[in-house]
Design an enzyme around this catalytic site. Structure first.
Site, mmCIF file in Angstrom:
data_model
loop_
_atom_site.group_PDB
_atom_site.id
_atom_site.type_symbol
_atom_site.label_atom_id
_atom_site.label_comp_id
_atom_site.label_asym_id
_atom_site.label_seq_id
_atom_site.Cartn_x
_atom_site.Cartn_y
_atom_site.Cartn_z
ATOM 1 N N HIS A 3 0.785 -1.249 0.000
ATOM 2 C CA HIS A 3 0.000 0.000 0.000
ATOM 3 C C HIS A 3 0.815 1.297 0.000
ATOM 4 O O HIS A 3 0.248 2.360 -0.217
ATOM 5 C CB HIS A 3 -1.043 -0.019 1.131
ATOM 6 C CG HIS A 3 -0.509 0.221 2.504
ATOM 7 N ND1 HIS A 3 -1.259 0.830 3.484
ATOM 8 C CD2 HIS A 3 0.697 -0.066 3.063
ATOM 9 C CE1 HIS A 3 -0.542 0.908 4.594
ATOM 10 N NE2 HIS A 3 0.632 0.366 4.375
ATOM 11 N N HIS A 4 2.130 1.222 0.255
ATOM 12 C CA HIS A 4 2.948 2.445 0.152
ATOM 13 C C HIS A 4 3.509 2.661 -1.256
ATOM 14 O O HIS A 4 4.062 3.731 -1.537
ATOM 15 C CB HIS A 4 4.124 2.409 1.136
ATOM 16 C CG HIS A 4 3.713 2.484 2.573
ATOM 17 N ND1 HIS A 4 2.928 3.500 3.072
ATOM 18 C CD2 HIS A 4 3.961 1.653 3.628
ATOM 19 C CE1 HIS A 4 2.721 3.299 4.371
ATOM 20 N NE2 HIS A 4 3.327 2.182 4.721
ATOM 21 N N ALA A 5 3.433 1.673 -2.117
ATOM 22 C CA ALA A 5 4.025 1.818 -3.461
ATOM 23 C C ALA A 5 3.163 2.749 -4.312
ATOM 24 O O ALA A 5 1.967 2.538 -4.483
ATOM 25 C CB ALA A 5 4.150 0.452 -4.131
#
Ligand SMILES: [Zn+2]
Length: 311
Positions: free
Chosen positions: A127-129
């Site tokens: 989810h941080h990409a």
């Protein structure tokens, strides 16, 4: 329920700092496996995650970024850092392709039925990409790829993403901001890494930032008093995706919150109830969670709630 996994997901490793093991480590999947073993065997089917295609990544990422990561990945025993705390080893691409393949297969299955629920016991998380950027243990954004796969290949017009990882899902938000077909709900410690989320990037994003030391009572109150449940009810999603991070657990070494297993189950049940109830297709993708015992217990509680256990 369907539970997707693949042995290669255990072989992806991030580079350790001197003296300190990287928190996003293979043993996390042993804890998830232990949770699955405690889940009633007659309630799920274990499925080997199929391999996703390189072109699938372009659903959520710039093709040049996809090419850069695929071409840089080590082919020997080396480890390549692509961000301060994110690495590639020789197994990362295959592990990631298993996550993406599982996400697509899970979407196909829950939309066609009869099984309406699926969980991805996979890593690396996503989810941080961002569209062109690895970040925070994440190389590719699995949940955004799943959402756009459902939209492009199944023609869905309404997909909801609920992200309860203790960190804001900044990459997901960057990718889905202003998408008419997606509503993004993220509850996270604030202010905290990655220092984003408030204000949201667009009107289709619904952030809830809560302070360090948030406990289960404050967590539930913060969500109940937000627009989340009424927005989910009004939106009537055709598919609900969970970015299921368990690093808000009280024993987690990274997060500063004090949640217990039952708090994750509560949000799982309430979000499903608001979004559509028993017949709603739901796919849950593993994000964070770094205390192995806390992860095991929380995943078990989440699985039971996904399965419809009233708690
Ligand atoms: Zn996290």
């Amino acid at each position: 329920m369907l539970i997707y996994s693949h042995p290669v997901c255990r072989k992806h490793e991030n580079e350790n700092d001197v003296m300190l093991p990287h928190p996003e480590r293979p043993e996390r999947l042993d804890a998830v496996e232990a949770a699955i073993e405690r889940f009633p065997a007659d309630r799920y089917e274990a499925v080997e995650a199929p391999l996703g295609e390189k072109s699938d990544y372009e659903l959520a990422h710039d093709p040049r970024y996809v090419e850069a990561i695929f071409s840089q990945a080590p082919t020997d025993s080396g480890v390549l850092r692509v961000d301060g705390d994110t690495s590639l080893n020789r197994y990362t691409i295959e592990a990631s392709r298993r996550v993406v393949g599982a996400a697509k297969a899970a979407v196909d299955e829950v939309l066609s039925g009869p099984e309406r629920r699926a969980f991805l016991a996979t890593r690396p998380p996503g989810h941080h990409a961002g569209p062109c950027q690895p970040r925070g243990f994440c190389v590719f954004n699995n949940v955004a790829i799943a959402a756009y796969y459902a939209i492009r290949h199944h023609g869905l017009e309404r997909v909801a993403i609920v992200d309860f990882d203790v960190h804001h899902g900044d990459g997901t938000e960057e990718i889905v901001a202003n998408s008419d077909a997606v509503r993004f709900f993220s509850v996270f410690q604030h202010p905290f890494y990655p220092y984003s989320g408030i204000p949201p990037l667009a009107d289709n994003c619904f952030p809830i930032g809560l302070p360090n030391m948030t406990d289960g009572e404050a967590f539930r109150k913060g969500i109940e008093e937000s627009v989340w449940f009424e927005t989910l009810r009004d939106f009537r999603p055709q598919l609900l995706l969970f970015s299921a991070g368990f690093d808000a657990h009280k024993n987690d070494p990274l997060g500063g919150w004090l949640l217990e297993d039952e708090d994750f189950a509560w949000l799982t049940r309430e979000a499903i109830a608001a979004a559509g109830g028993d017949d709603l297709p739901v796919v849950s993708l593993l994000e964070g969670g770094y205390d192995l015992e806390g992860l095991e217990d929380s995943v078990l509680a989440h699985l039971k709630a996904l399965d419809g256990d009233a708690g």
